[in-house]
Scaffold this active site. Structure first.
Site, PDB file in Angstrom:
ATOM      1  N   CYS A   1      -7.435 -27.821  12.118  1.00 24.53           N
ATOM      2  CA  CYS A   1      -8.851 -28.473  12.267  1.00 24.53           C
ATOM      3  C   CYS A   1      -8.499 -30.157  12.380  1.00 24.53           C
ATOM      4  O   CYS A   1      -9.326 -30.975  12.771  1.00 24.53           O
ATOM      5  CB  CYS A   1      -9.835 -28.016  11.629  1.00 24.53           C
ATOM      6  SG  CYS A   1     -10.493 -26.614  11.852  1.00 24.53           S
TER       7      CYS A   1
ATOM      8  N   HIS B   1      -6.007 -21.461  10.516  1.00 20.19           N
ATOM      9  CA  HIS B   1      -7.303 -21.759  10.516  1.00 20.19           C
ATOM     10  C   HIS B   1      -8.122 -20.576   9.803  1.00 20.19           C
ATOM     11  O   HIS B   1      -8.689 -20.716   8.846  1.00 20.19           O
ATOM     12  CB  HIS B   1      -8.035 -22.156  11.713  1.00 20.19           C
ATOM     13  CG  HIS B   1      -9.642 -22.349  11.341  1.00 20.19           C
ATOM     14  ND1 HIS B   1     -10.129 -23.515  10.685  1.00 20.19           N
ATOM     15  CD2 HIS B   1     -10.650 -21.498  11.567  1.00 20.19           C
ATOM     16  CE1 HIS B   1     -11.392 -23.184  10.631  1.00 20.19           C
ATOM     17  NE2 HIS B   1     -11.738 -21.925  11.041  1.00 20.19           N
TER      18      HIS B   1
ATOM     19  N   CYS C   1      -8.270 -28.043   7.296  1.00 20.66           N
ATOM     20  CA  CYS C   1      -7.059 -27.431   7.495  1.00 20.66           C
ATOM     21  C   CYS C   1      -6.172 -28.002   8.584  1.00 20.66           C
ATOM     22  O   CYS C   1      -6.813 -28.766   9.380  1.00 20.66           O
ATOM     23  CB  CYS C   1      -7.120 -25.703   7.814  1.00 20.66           C
ATOM     24  SG  CYS C   1      -7.499 -25.531   9.704  1.00 20.66           S
TER      25      CYS C   1
ATOM     26  N   ASP D   1       0.676  -1.371   0.157  1.00 11.25           N
ATOM     27  CA  ASP D   1      -0.310   0.007   0.159  1.00 11.25           C
ATOM     28  C   ASP D   1       1.017   1.286  -0.128  1.00 11.25           C
ATOM     29  O   ASP D   1       2.186   1.235   0.099  1.00 11.25           O
ATOM     30  CB  ASP D   1      -1.134  -0.193   1.125  1.00 11.25           C
ATOM     31  CG  ASP D   1      -0.201   0.068   2.603  1.00 11.25           C
ATOM     32  OD1 ASP D   1       1.071   0.369   2.418  1.00 11.25           O
ATOM     33  OD2 ASP D   1      -0.911  -0.078   3.504  1.00 11.25           O
TER      34      ASP D   1
ATOM     35  N   ASP E   1      -8.097  -7.579   0.676  1.00  7.47           N
ATOM     36  CA  ASP E   1      -7.098  -7.890   1.793  1.00  7.47           C
ATOM     37  C   ASP E   1      -7.725  -7.335   3.039  1.00  7.47           C
ATOM     38  O   ASP E   1      -8.659  -6.273   3.078  1.00  7.47           O
ATOM     39  CB  ASP E   1      -5.869  -7.005   1.475  1.00  7.47           C
ATOM     40  CG  ASP E   1      -5.956  -5.441   1.773  1.00  7.47           C
ATOM     41  OD1 ASP E   1      -5.211  -5.183   3.103  1.00  7.47           O
ATOM     42  OD2 ASP E   1      -6.689  -4.725   1.170  1.00  7.47           O
TER      43      ASP E   1
ATOM     44  N   CYS F   1     -13.806 -28.409   8.219  1.00 13.62           N
ATOM     45  CA  CYS F   1     -12.712 -27.576   7.485  1.00 13.62           C
ATOM     46  C   CYS F   1     -11.403 -28.887   7.538  1.00 13.62           C
ATOM     47  O   CYS F   1     -11.517 -29.573   8.465  1.00 13.62           O
ATOM     48  CB  CYS F   1     -12.102 -26.734   8.743  1.00 13.62           C
ATOM     49  SG  CYS F   1     -10.776 -25.733   7.922  1.00 13.62           S
TER      50      CYS F   1
END
Length: 379
Positions: free
Chosen positions: A311, A337, A308, A94, A268, A306
């Site tokens: 998890c 997560h 991931c 940015d 974002d 989930c």
């Protein structure tokens, strides 16, 4: 030749959302996409390897903060931001404008730039379009942002008009000062607050300058979500269809879906990492504050839907224990997560666009997540 190109692949017949691909000097990435934020050249608690593991594409870093620490000259000496932080995929920086206006209460806006105080030690600083370009050119990010003013919400029409006109003049100065057009793309930022006529003015000014991409700025700064959606509805159609569209600072699940429906390609936000450090998790059935006492003996994963790493291997009870004991591993697990959740959500959004059913997906997701309940708790 431009460093950044956008490829429009498909438009959802049900909603008008765009499926595309953004091409950068460090890879090509499917859109709509969510980009994790690494303010100080790191996504807090995450390694570059873990970011790739969860499917991150482009990540962000912050011009203002890296200017102060360690300094853009040091990053340049290291070979640029990619080498400095060991990230071989795309980076967006940015302009530093948002931090100037949000972190420093002692600022003075002039035509040449902004005079303000260092939020760390109080030193006097000056940031201008030219200085922002110098810093970002030294950092070597794939996508740079033009230096703009980010006005507060609400702001009067008169103040916003003057701000938009100044931002347009600053955008021209950014283009003139940008020295690495062959390997860094510079995006313009459309401002104008909630005022349709000023958004039209800003979009007209900036599109005439032919940036390789455009951001919609000045949203997610305190306005109600219905106002944000309304602004997007009359702003994104003003932007070129052959350029990427970026909504800055937005990361709640509902806003990602609603933004995609309104033609946004890139998002974002620090939200998933920030709330993760506070023990709050995004799950397929809604917000879960894992540090709450009721999870002390809950041996289920954060989200049973989930896949991931968190998890698949750790329980709510264990993660709660870690966070209550101030163990860093706990917030690493919740951050992992949350980022995985949003990146997978955008994958689902892209699939729904392919199948011309993003509107249906929105309704299904909102119902399962609990957004339709009167007592729904959002982020």
């Amino acid at each position: 030749m431009t460093a950044i190109k956008y490829e429009l692949i498909k438009t959802c017949k049900q909603t008008g959302a765009r499926l595309g691909k953004i091409h950068t000097p460090h890879g090509s990435y499917d859109t709509p996409m969510f980009m994790p934020v690494g303010t100080l050249a790191t996504v807090k608690t995450m390694s570059p390897e873990e970011l790739k593991e969860i499917g991150s594409g482009i990540i962000l870093s912050n011009t203002y903060h890296l200017w102060l620490r360690p300094g853009h000259e040091i990053v340049k000496e290291a070979g640029g931001l990619h080498k400095f932080m060991n990230w071989d995929q795309a980076i967006l920086t940015d302009s530093g404008g948002f931090q100037v206006f949000s972190l420093s209460h002692f600022r003075k806006i002039e035509e040449e730039g902004v005079f303000f105080r260092n939020h760390l030690n109080g030193d006097k600083l000056f940031l201008s379009p030219e200085k922002s370009m110098e810093i970002q050119n030294a950092l070597g990010s794939d996508i740079m942002m033009a230096f703009d003013e980010c006005p507060p919400f609400p702001a009067t029409h008169d103040y916003m008009k003057k701000s938009v006109e100044r931002t347009s003049r600053w955008a021209e100065r950014c283009l003139s000062a940008h020295s690495r057009t062959e390997d860094q793309g510079l995006f313009g930022i459309v401002q104008g607050g909630e005022y349709e006529d000023l958004r039209k003015l800003s979009a007209k000014d900036l599109t005439s300058l032919d940036f390789p991409g455009y951001a919609v700025g000045g949203l997610s700064v305190g306005e109600p979500k219905d106002v944000m959606n309304r602004v997007l509805e009359f702003t994104t159609p003003l932007l070129p269809t052959n350029k990427p569209r970026y909504l800055m600072g937005v990361g709640s699940p509902d806003s990602l879906i609603d933004g995609a429906i309104r033609g946004i390609d890139m998002f974002d936000c620090v939200l998933p990492t920030r709330i993760g450090r506070n023990g709050t998790c995004m799950t397929s059935t809604g917000r879960l504050v894992v540090k709450n006492a009721k999870y002390a003996r809950d041996f289920r994963p954060l989200d049973e839907n989930c896949n991931c790493h968190t998890c698949q291997n750790y329980s709510r009870a264990y993660i709660r224990h870690l966070i209550k004991c101030d163990e860093t591993f706990g917030i690493r697990l919740t951050t992992y997560h949350n980022l995985h959740f949003l990146i997978q959500l955008m994958q689902q959004v892209r699939q729904a666009i392919k199948e011309d059913r993003l509107g249906d997906f929105r309704e299904e997701f909102f119902e399962q997540y609990g957004f339709n309940r009167p007592d729904a708790k959002n982020f």
